[in-house]
Design a protein around this motif. Structure first.
Motif, short mmCIF file in Angstrom:
data_model
loop_
_atom_site.label_atom_id
_atom_site.label_comp_id
_atom_site.label_asym_id
_atom_site.label_seq_id
_atom_site.Cartn_x
_atom_site.Cartn_y
_atom_site.Cartn_z
N ALA A 30 0.84 -1.20 0.00
CA ALA A 30 0.00 0.00 0.00
C ALA A 30 0.87 1.25 0.00
O ALA A 30 0.62 2.20 -0.75
CB ALA A 30 -0.91 -0.01 1.22
N LEU A 31 1.91 1.25 0.83
CA LEU A 31 2.78 2.42 0.91
C LEU A 31 3.45 2.68 -0.42
O LEU A 31 3.59 3.82 -0.86
CB LEU A 31 3.83 2.22 2.00
N MET A 32 3.86 1.59 -1.10
CA MET A 32 4.51 1.76 -2.39
C MET A 32 3.57 2.31 -3.43
O MET A 32 3.97 2.93 -4.40
CB MET A 32 5.09 0.43 -2.88
N GLN A 33 2.28 2.04 -3.25
CA GLN A 33 1.30 2.54 -4.21
C GLN A 33 0.68 3.86 -3.75
O GLN A 33 -0.38 4.25 -4.22
CB GLN A 33 0.20 1.48 -4.41
N HIS A 34 1.33 4.52 -2.78
CA HIS A 34 0.86 5.79 -2.23
C HIS A 34 -0.53 5.69 -1.65
O HIS A 34 -1.34 6.60 -1.75
CB HIS A 34 0.90 6.90 -3.29
N ARG A 35 -0.83 4.51 -1.07
CA ARG A 35 -2.07 4.39 -0.34
C ARG A 35 -1.71 4.34 1.13
O ARG A 35 -0.57 4.03 1.48
CB ARG A 35 -2.80 3.09 -0.72
N LYS A 36 -2.70 4.61 1.95
CA LYS A 36 -2.41 4.51 3.37
C LYS A 36 -2.42 3.04 3.80
O LYS A 36 -1.57 2.60 4.56
CB LYS A 36 -3.48 5.29 4.15
N GLY A 37 -3.35 2.28 3.26
CA GLY A 37 -3.41 0.85 3.54
C GLY A 37 -3.96 0.55 4.91
O GLY A 37 -4.04 1.42 5.78
N ALA A 38 -4.31 -0.74 5.07
CA ALA A 38 -4.85 -1.16 6.37
C ALA A 38 -3.71 -1.32 7.36
O ALA A 38 -2.55 -1.46 6.99
CB ALA A 38 -5.62 -2.46 6.21
N ASP A 39 -4.08 -1.34 8.60
CA ASP A 39 -3.16 -1.57 9.69
C ASP A 39 -2.46 -2.94 9.51
O ASP A 39 -3.07 -3.85 8.97
CB ASP A 39 -4.01 -1.57 10.97
N ILE A 40 -1.21 -3.08 10.00
CA ILE A 40 -0.57 -4.39 9.80
C ILE A 40 -1.20 -5.48 10.65
O ILE A 40 -0.97 -6.66 10.44
CB ILE A 40 0.96 -4.36 10.05
N PHE A 41 -2.02 -5.10 11.63
CA PHE A 41 -2.69 -6.12 12.45
C PHE A 41 -4.05 -6.50 11.89
O PHE A 41 -4.77 -7.28 12.50
CB PHE A 41 -2.82 -5.64 13.89
N GLN A 42 -4.40 -5.94 10.73
CA GLN A 42 -5.72 -6.21 10.15
C GLN A 42 -5.99 -7.70 9.95
O GLN A 42 -7.10 -8.17 10.24
CB GLN A 42 -5.87 -5.45 8.83
N PRO A 43 -5.01 -8.50 9.46
CA PRO A 43 -5.30 -9.94 9.27
C PRO A 43 -5.79 -10.62 10.54
O PRO A 43 -6.65 -11.50 10.47
CB PRO A 43 -3.96 -10.52 8.83
N TYR A 44 -5.29 -10.20 11.71
CA TYR A 44 -5.77 -10.80 12.96
C TYR A 44 -7.25 -10.51 13.14
O TYR A 44 -8.05 -11.36 13.52
CB TYR A 44 -5.02 -10.25 14.17
N ARG A 45 -7.63 -9.24 12.86
CA ARG A 45 -9.04 -8.85 13.03
C ARG A 45 -9.92 -9.64 12.05
O ARG A 45 -11.00 -10.11 12.42
CB ARG A 45 -9.20 -7.35 12.81
N ASP A 46 -9.40 -9.78 10.81
CA ASP A 46 -10.19 -10.53 9.82
C ASP A 46 -10.42 -11.96 10.28
O ASP A 46 -11.54 -12.48 10.19
CB ASP A 46 -9.47 -10.54 8.47
N LEU A 47 -9.34 -12.57 10.77
CA LEU A 47 -9.45 -13.96 11.23
C LEU A 47 -10.43 -14.06 12.38
O LEU A 47 -11.31 -14.95 12.41
CB LEU A 47 -8.09 -14.50 11.66
N ALA A 48 -10.31 -13.13 13.36
CA ALA A 48 -11.20 -13.16 14.52
C ALA A 48 -12.65 -13.03 14.07
O ALA A 48 -13.54 -13.74 14.56
CB ALA A 48 -10.82 -12.04 15.48
#
Lengths: 312, 647
Positions: A30-48
């Motif tokens: 996301a950063l490389m594409q000049h986006r802010k992007g989701a938090d790096i802990f997002q996958p944990y939230r998705d799984l939960a």
């Protein structure tokens, strides 16, 4: 006893950081594409979230469909027990590097059967493409592993290779190791369904390989499958960082060494994630029938790696 | 009577009685049942051979049967005993399965099954050249007769090809008898073969081709798919499993015990190349087959070629590499042969049951069977996993051993090292391709949605029919999980009976523990399952995601479509394809059929050549008495001149 506790800690570490690794790749991208992007802990939230959800299951699936997520997850847990992370002793020394390749096959095989359950066209398509790639991936993976084994001259056991390679000093920096590592990186990208082989971010028909096979899964089944696939990426990265580039790993139980080992594996994971994100931002998904060329390149690199050991 | 005589009688007499009974006319079902029961008794006795060898001092026993040409002696050693025992178990389960299909009883066929058991045993335990050749010829002949029902051309093709191989075998053993002066095989290691190293290397090569015709070595595999797809399923099962065991056992014994490993690398490398090609070819061809039986035929070819790769490597290791690895790779080969006989029997009998219950034999008419025949599909799944070498099943352990020993040999300092990565690549590639093919077999027969009306209407499976399948499935799992123990037994007997240097146990037991792998896999799965049960969530059943259009039976992936990407990648090797257009119920369907290149470009031209040659020879048969007298005169003159020159 100390070794056992440490081995347990490293397996737990590997399992628990796997979603983080995926989050990191996404964030870098996301950063490389000049986006802010989701938090790096997002996958944990998705799984939960997925673990809390109810499941819907197709009426044309057999009981195998419901068992497959457990098998895939168990295979990845077993692999996490088998891989050294920051410390060379492991929890489950019941298999070697060759067994590891076969455990990845177990995972893939089950996922493919899962894709064929339900009889949806998408599942069949994903399974078919995954199998096409696997035929070219596995020989390359076996050869890359063989060259590391032959180079370190210590049999095929996972925990012995890092120490032997470090013990070789600068002699380990030979063409064979570099070629084998290069081949392994291509294999890693392909196995984990990343660009240019597959696009993990889309559900489009044209790009789907891995995601297509998971289409019928939902709720907890999907959560287990997602977690397994995140673990697979983390395990591949760890193997790259401990078997092919082992420097930094702790050979004993000295606290300082362990700390160095922990820091070095974290650094390696960050670097490889950054590399993956860069790769995915720089190039696009290639046409399906172009991917065999790249996989053949990986195969040839691994073959050259081992032959260079004999002729140089 | 000695213990051995009693044992031999118990082993062969019931089967012989069973065969004799089938001559009685009428009462097909009763007689068939009695015959099969008698054959089963023989099989049970056969299964105890391994233990009998250890308990009764049978080792090295020689029984002479009469004053006919040569001697007729048998000998049991532990290694042979092991193969005999496990083969007998497979035979027994096949016979039991056959007994559950009374509507297909055919007395001749059942008599032949009884005879085949005796022939296989005789060929395996024979200690004299004559008995071995008789046993092997009986195996070839009886299996040919047992394929009644298959297309005549396929049967005769099998007959011609295997007898062509049989000629080689006869020539080799006759030469061995002539040069060594003894027809007792177990005396050969002491007496020596009396052959120069070049000749004995040539003999070994001929032997591999000879037995290879039965095992499906390239290009002699052409009989397999057609025969497998049309012959009675039990005949095919025995042909593919027990007969292959016989061939591999005889190959191992002749190479490593009787003739000796040939000097130099030429012959082993040639066999290695043929076998490696064969294994990849088998895997590749099995990808495009549309009938389960044809897939299994190519799978037999692939697996047996892999075993031949092991035997060839064992010869190479003995000469050029570390001798300790010879036993390891040989262990892998023998273990894979035994494993193959179990998982292949399981799959073939499974397919037999499936065809019987659904009445369909083509993948395009199947699909979704897992919902209608759950037990059958569970057994098929275990067989598929074993065939695809998925840990911790038995197929995995033997493939692991193969790759392990080749990788271990890689650290040696031989000039032939460069070959090893290619072998690993070949093994890896054929293993994965085969796995794809079996995923396809299972996925399109048992998973998905039904492709014809026959699937939902499939008969329920009787418990008696399920029993042998269940036993084979358990065996496949047990042989994987307890493979360390099995390998120890094989290793021990390779040392004591074939005189090989043993493998240090560390090579195997330290590196792999399938039992623990199984425990961790099952344990983790159960823990997660228990957690999920604790916090239960609702589960709803819906239709497969259909994008808004209700799915009909054809709106799913086809097995041809599944392998199409791979066919496209490897298309130069698949040879010619032809498009077939069928008009079924007013709609045109197109299918692609591939022509087996070895059939079209190797065997058919040879057949044409032979035919043309015979036509030429036919021209001298002009039916004119003067010509025949002239031929006689010419022959006489030639012989007289020949005798004069030679003597």
């Amino acid at each position: 006893m100390l070794n056992f506790v440490l081995a347990l800690v490293q397996a737990a570490f590997l399992i628990s950081v796997s979603p983080l690794v995926t989050g990191m790749v996404k964030k870098f991208k996301a950063l490389m594409q000049h986006r802010k992007g989701a938090d790096i802990f997002q996958p944990y939230r998705d799984l939960a979230k997925l673990f809390r959800k109810d499941e819907t299951i197709s009426e044309s699936t057999s009981i195998l469909f419901r068992i497959i997520p457990y098998i895939c997850f168990a295979a990845m847990v077993l692999l996490a027990f088998m891989v050294p992370v920051f410390f060379t002793d492991i929890l489950a020394p019941y298999g070697d590097l060759i067994t590891m390749v076969y455990l990845f096959t177990l995972y893939r095989f089950c996922m493919v059967l899962g894709g064929l359950e339900g009889g949806s066209v998408f599942g069949g398509m994903g399974s078919s493409r995954e199998m096409m790639m696997s035929v070219l991936i596995e020989p390359a993976l076996l050869l890359a592993i063989m060259s590391v084994c032959v180079l370190s001259n210590g049999g095929t056991s996972i925990e012995a290779v890092p120490a032997l390679l470090i013990g070789m000093g600068t002699a380990a920096f030979c063409p064979a190791l570099i070629l084998a590592a290069a081949s392994f990186i291509i294999t890693m990208v392909a196995e984990n369904a990343r660009i240019p082989f597959d696009n993990p971010a889309t559900h489009l028909e044209l790009t789907m390989v891995h995601e297509a096979m998971l289409l019928e899964y939902s709720g907890r089944g999907l959560a287990l499958m997602e977690l397994s696939s995140q673990m697979r990426l983390a395990i591949f990265m760890t193997i790259l960082g401990t078997v092919f580039i082992p420097w930094g790993i702790s050979l004993g139980t000295e606290p300082v060494d362990l700390l160095v080992g922990l820091v070095s594996i974290m650094l390696k994971l960050v670097v490889v994630s950054f590399f993956l994100a860069m790769l995915e931002s720089a190039i696009s998904k290639s046409r399906l029938f172009k991917t065999p060329n790249l996989l053949t390149a990986s195969f040839v690199l691994a073959l050259l790696a081992i032959i260079s050991l004999y002729i140089l | 009577m000695t213990d051995t005589d009693i044992f031999l009688l118990a082993l062969l007499l019931p089967a012989a009685l069973g065969a004799a009974l089938t001559v009685i006319p009428g009462h097909t079902r009763t007689i068939s049942r009695i015959s099969l029961a008698l054959c089963a008794v023989s099989c049970i006795v056969g299964a105890t051979t391994f233990f009998a060898v250890d308990m009764l001092p049978l080792v090295g026993f020689t029984a002479t049967f009469g004053p006919l040409v040569g001697c007729y002696s048998v000998s049991f050693d532990g290694f042979t005993g092991l193969v005999v025992s496990l083969s007998s178990i497979v035979y027994l389960l096949t016979v039991i399965h056959q007994a559950t299909m009374p509507e297909k009883f055919d007395k001749t066929n059942i008599g032949l099954i009884c005879i085949l058991f005796g022939s296989c045993i005789v060929a395996m335990v024979a200690d004299s050249v004559v008995l071995l050749l008789i046993g092997w010829e009986m195996v070839s002949l009886v299996t040919f007769l047992m394929t009644k029902g298959a297309d005549e051309m396929y049967r005769w093709r099998y007959f011609v090809i295997t007898h062509f191989g049989g000629l080689f075998i006869m020539a080799v053993f006759a030469a061995l008898w002539y040069t060594s002066g003894t027809c007792v095989l177990s005396e050969l290691p002491v007496v020596g073969t009396g052959m120069s190293s070049a000749v004995s290397a040539a003999m070994v090569f001929l032997l591999y081709i000879g037995f290879g015709t039965k095992l499906g070595i390239i290009p002699f595999h052409a009989w397999m798919p057609d025969l497998y797809s049309s012959a009675p399923v039990h005949s095919v099962t025995l042909l593919s499993t027990v007969c292959s065991n016989v061939a591999i056992l005889l190959l191992v014994k002749s190479t490593f015990l009787w003739i000796g490993v040939p000097d130099g690398a030429l012959v082993p490398t040639a066999i290695l190349a043929l076998a490696a090609l064969g294994s990849i070819w088998g895997a590749m061809e099995s990808l495009i087959q549309t009938q389960p039986r044809r897939i299994l035929a190519y799978s037999s070819m692939e697996n047996m070629s892999m075993v031949l790769v092991c035997l060839a490597l064992a010869m190479l290791f003995q000469n050029e590499f570390d001798k300790a690895l010879t036993a390891l790779i040989l262990c892998a080969g023998v273990l894979h042969t035994l494993n193959h006989s179990f998982f292949k029997a399981l799959m073939l009998l499974n397919v037999g049951s499936m065809e019987r219950l659904t009445g369909k034999s083509d993948i395009k008419d199947l699909g979704g069977l897992a919902l209608y025949l759950p037990a059958l599909s569970l057994f098929a799944l275990i067989g598929t996993l074993s065939m695809a070498a998925i840990p911790p099943t038995n197929g995995f352990v033997s493939e692991w051993l193969m790759i392990k020993s080749v990788v271990s040999a890689g650290t040696g300092t031989s000039a032939l090292n460069v070959m090893l990565p290619l072998v690993v690549a070949a093994l890896g590639m054929c293993g994965t391709m085969a796995a794809v093919s079996y995923a396809r077999l299972y996925g399109f027969v048992f998973l998905g949605r039904p492709r014809s009306e026959n699937v939902p209407k499939a008969e329920k499976m009787k418990k008696s029919m399920a029993a042998p399948l269940a036993a084979l499935s358990v065996a496949c799992l047990a042989m994987g999980v307890f493979s360390v123990q099995l390998v120890d037994v094989i290793n021990e007997h390779l040392q004591s009976d074939l005189g090989l240097d043993g493998v240090s146990r560390t090579l195997m037991t330290d590196a792999l523990d399938p039992a623990m792998i199984a425990v961790i896999l099952v344990g983790t799965g159960l823990v997660v399952y228990a957690l999920f049960r604790l916090f239960r969530k609702e589960r709803r059943t819906v239709t497969t995601w259909d994008c808004g259009t209700p799915l009909n039976k054809d709106m799913q992936y086809s097995s041809e479509g599944f392998s199409q990407p791979l066919v496209r990648v490897f298309h130069p090797f698949y040879g010619d394809s032809s498009e077939i257009k069928d008009t079924v119920g007013g709609t045109d369907t197109y299918r692609i059929r591939f022509v087996e290149p070895f059939m079209k470009y190797v065997l058919v031209p040879i057949g044409r050549g032979v035919r043309m040659f015979s036509l030429q020879v036919d021209r001298i048969q002009n039916g004119n008495i003067q010509s025949y007298l002239a031929y006689m005169l010419i022959t006489l003159l030639v012989i007289l001149m020949g005798v004069r020159i030679l003597c």
